[in-house]
Design a protein around this motif. Sequence first.
Motif, PDB file in Angstrom:
ATOM      1  N   LEU A 199      -8.595 -36.374 -27.688  1.00 34.82           N
ATOM      2  CA  LEU A 199      -8.633 -35.085 -27.297  1.00 34.82           C
ATOM      3  C   LEU A 199      -9.621 -34.390 -27.126  1.00 34.82           C
ATOM      4  CD1 LEU A 199      -5.043 -35.642 -25.358  1.00 34.82           C
ATOM      5  CD2 LEU A 199      -6.400 -36.380 -24.412  1.00 34.82           C
ATOM      6  N   PRO A 200     -10.035 -33.305 -26.968  1.00 39.37           N
ATOM      7  CA  PRO A 200     -10.750 -32.550 -27.167  1.00 39.37           C
ATOM      8  C   PRO A 200     -10.145 -31.535 -27.724  1.00 39.37           C
ATOM      9  CG  PRO A 200     -11.579 -33.092 -24.605  1.00 39.37           C
ATOM     10  CD  PRO A 200     -10.010 -33.328 -25.315  1.00 39.37           C
ATOM     11  N   THR A 201      -9.074 -30.781 -27.523  1.00 42.14           N
ATOM     12  CA  THR A 201      -8.336 -29.971 -28.151  1.00 42.14           C
ATOM     13  C   THR A 201      -6.957 -30.390 -28.135  1.00 42.14           C
ATOM     14  OG1 THR A 201      -7.527 -27.591 -27.743  1.00 42.14           O
ATOM     15  CG2 THR A 201      -8.065 -28.476 -26.153  1.00 42.14           C
ATOM     16  N   ALA A 202      -5.944 -29.717 -28.765  1.00 43.36           N
ATOM     17  CA  ALA A 202      -4.324 -29.361 -28.785  1.00 43.36           C
ATOM     18  C   ALA A 202      -4.144 -29.038 -28.301  1.00 43.36           C
ATOM     19  CB  ALA A 202      -4.004 -29.096 -30.420  1.00 43.36           C
ATOM     20  N   ASN A 203      -4.706 -27.253 -27.629  1.00 48.08           N
ATOM     21  CA  ASN A 203      -4.092 -26.692 -27.495  1.00 48.08           C
ATOM     22  C   ASN A 203      -4.212 -26.039 -25.698  1.00 48.08           C
ATOM     23  OD1 ASN A 203      -3.308 -25.839 -29.313  1.00 48.08           O
ATOM     24  ND2 ASN A 203      -5.725 -25.183 -29.855  1.00 48.08           N
ATOM     25  N   ASP A 204      -5.042 -26.236 -24.689  1.00 45.68           N
ATOM     26  CA  ASP A 204      -5.695 -26.548 -23.575  1.00 45.68           C
ATOM     27  C   ASP A 204      -5.598 -27.084 -23.010  1.00 45.68           C
ATOM     28  OD1 ASP A 204      -6.552 -26.156 -21.021  1.00 45.68           O
ATOM     29  OD2 ASP A 204      -8.095 -24.388 -21.749  1.00 45.68           O
ATOM     30  N   VAL A 205      -4.775 -28.229 -22.128  1.00 41.89           N
ATOM     31  CA  VAL A 205      -4.019 -29.399 -21.583  1.00 41.89           C
ATOM     32  C   VAL A 205      -5.068 -29.645 -20.073  1.00 41.89           C
ATOM     33  CG1 VAL A 205      -2.790 -30.707 -19.887  1.00 41.89           C
ATOM     34  CG2 VAL A 205      -1.764 -29.586 -22.095  1.00 41.89           C
ATOM     35  N   GLU A 206      -5.235 -28.093 -20.082  1.00 39.35           N
ATOM     36  CA  GLU A 206      -6.858 -28.621 -18.365  1.00 39.35           C
ATOM     37  C   GLU A 206      -7.644 -28.627 -18.626  1.00 39.35           C
ATOM     38  OE1 GLU A 206      -6.745 -24.569 -16.121  1.00 39.35           O
ATOM     39  OE2 GLU A 206      -4.601 -25.333 -15.338  1.00 39.35           O
ATOM     40  N   TYR A 207      -8.647 -28.168 -19.987  1.00 37.73           N
ATOM     41  CA  TYR A 207      -9.383 -28.097 -20.529  1.00 37.73           C
ATOM     42  C   TYR A 207      -9.365 -29.906 -20.359  1.00 37.73           C
ATOM     43  CZ  TYR A 207     -13.735 -28.170 -23.649  1.00 37.73           C
ATOM     44  OH  TYR A 207     -14.710 -28.494 -24.323  1.00 37.73           O
ATOM     45  N   ASN A 208      -8.492 -30.531 -21.297  1.00 35.35           N
ATOM     46  CA  ASN A 208      -8.550 -32.098 -21.769  1.00 35.35           C
ATOM     47  C   ASN A 208      -8.332 -32.690 -20.530  1.00 35.35           C
ATOM     48  OD1 ASN A 208      -7.894 -31.715 -24.665  1.00 35.35           O
ATOM     49  ND2 ASN A 208      -6.044 -31.615 -24.820  1.00 35.35           N
ATOM     50  N   ALA A 209      -8.223 -32.100 -19.454  1.00 36.51           N
ATOM     51  CA  ALA A 209      -7.905 -33.556 -17.816  1.00 36.51           C
ATOM     52  C   ALA A 209      -9.538 -33.684 -16.975  1.00 36.51           C
ATOM     53  CB  ALA A 209      -6.683 -32.385 -17.098  1.00 36.51           C
ATOM     54  N   ARG A 210      -9.778 -32.223 -17.448  1.00 32.46           N
ATOM     55  CA  ARG A 210     -11.204 -32.155 -17.111  1.00 32.46           C
ATOM     56  C   ARG A 210     -12.427 -32.516 -17.567  1.00 32.46           C
ATOM     57  NH1 ARG A 210     -10.633 -26.891 -17.753  1.00 32.46           N
ATOM     58  NH2 ARG A 210     -12.322 -25.911 -18.970  1.00 32.46           N
ATOM     59  N   SER A 211     -12.267 -32.438 -19.186  1.00 31.06           N
ATOM     60  CA  SER A 211     -13.183 -33.249 -20.127  1.00 31.06           C
ATOM     61  C   SER A 211     -13.097 -34.016 -20.361  1.00 31.06           C
ATOM     62  CB  SER A 211     -13.389 -32.551 -21.486  1.00 31.06           C
ATOM     63  OG  SER A 211     -14.297 -32.183 -21.697  1.00 31.06           O
ATOM     64  N   TRP A 212     -12.302 -34.650 -20.977  1.00 28.01           N
ATOM     65  CA  TRP A 212     -11.735 -36.172 -21.686  1.00 28.01           C
ATOM     66  C   TRP A 212     -11.885 -37.067 -20.760  1.00 28.01           C
ATOM     67  CZ3 TRP A 212      -9.745 -41.012 -21.266  1.00 28.01           C
ATOM     68  CH2 TRP A 212      -9.753 -41.637 -22.182  1.00 28.01           C
ATOM     69  N   VAL A 213     -12.091 -37.207 -19.265  1.00 31.22           N
ATOM     70  CA  VAL A 213     -12.252 -38.045 -18.368  1.00 31.22           C
ATOM     71  C   VAL A 213     -14.288 -38.118 -18.116  1.00 31.22           C
ATOM     72  CG1 VAL A 213     -12.472 -36.662 -16.168  1.00 31.22           C
ATOM     73  CG2 VAL A 213     -11.232 -38.750 -16.326  1.00 31.22           C
TER      74      VAL A 213
END
Length: 254
Positions: free
Chosen positions: A9-23
């Motif tokens: 996952l890109p970051t431990a601190n931003d769930v929204e960023y992970n949701a749109r970026s990791w995919v």
Amino acid sequence: MRPRIAIPLPTANDVEYNARSWVQYATAVERAGGEAVEVALTLSPADIARLASSCQGILLPGSPADVNPHKYGAERQPETAPADPARENVDELLLQDAHNLYKPLLCICYGTQSLNVWRTGTLVQDLLPIPVNHRARGVIAAHSAALLPGSRLAAILEGAKDVEHTADTLRLPVNSSHHQAIGIPGDGLRVVARCPQDGVVEAVEGQSAEHFVLGLQWHPERTMEQSSASCVIFAHFIQTAEVWQPRAVRESIG
């Protein structure tokens, strides 16, 4: 079977960023024929090792964080974003796994910076926006990258439709979404692409012909629909993972 590619996952601190970026990384991997495997940043080292052992490739994605400057012997500048210790720890474990077993390794943006620091290189903590704005988020072609003739990257991209052939080099239009870049390349890495306008490092690769290691400062996962080169990069990465065989442990390196 499709090769499994571990992607933290890109970051431990931003769930929204992970949701749109990791995919985006996962979609690019799966479109190229691989299986994306999420690596949570909360896993224990033992769990990360077990998960990595089931994968045939490693992809280190971008992140809104910056690598802790103390790791490359520098004081933090005001422009440098906070570090993400959890992401750094996971990256280091995955990098160790990839290098010990010569597992194919693709690094993108922050992931490239993470690779370089792990290999004892340094970073430029903040790029001036002149003459090129490397923070041009959302732009499909922010500037070009001049590829080093004879490099593995140049060989991979030589036939891509969007690569421009000049008299002495290949140039590829790339997107750009970063404010840091590689300073001194790390051990075993060589610079294979630069922005011709300002010399900013755009790509590095490993010097061993036996081990696929590629670090890109741009984001090919975001331009799979528009860029032949982006598709070629992911296709080559997945093809390399398909034929990967682990080295014997006695041959591993640190």
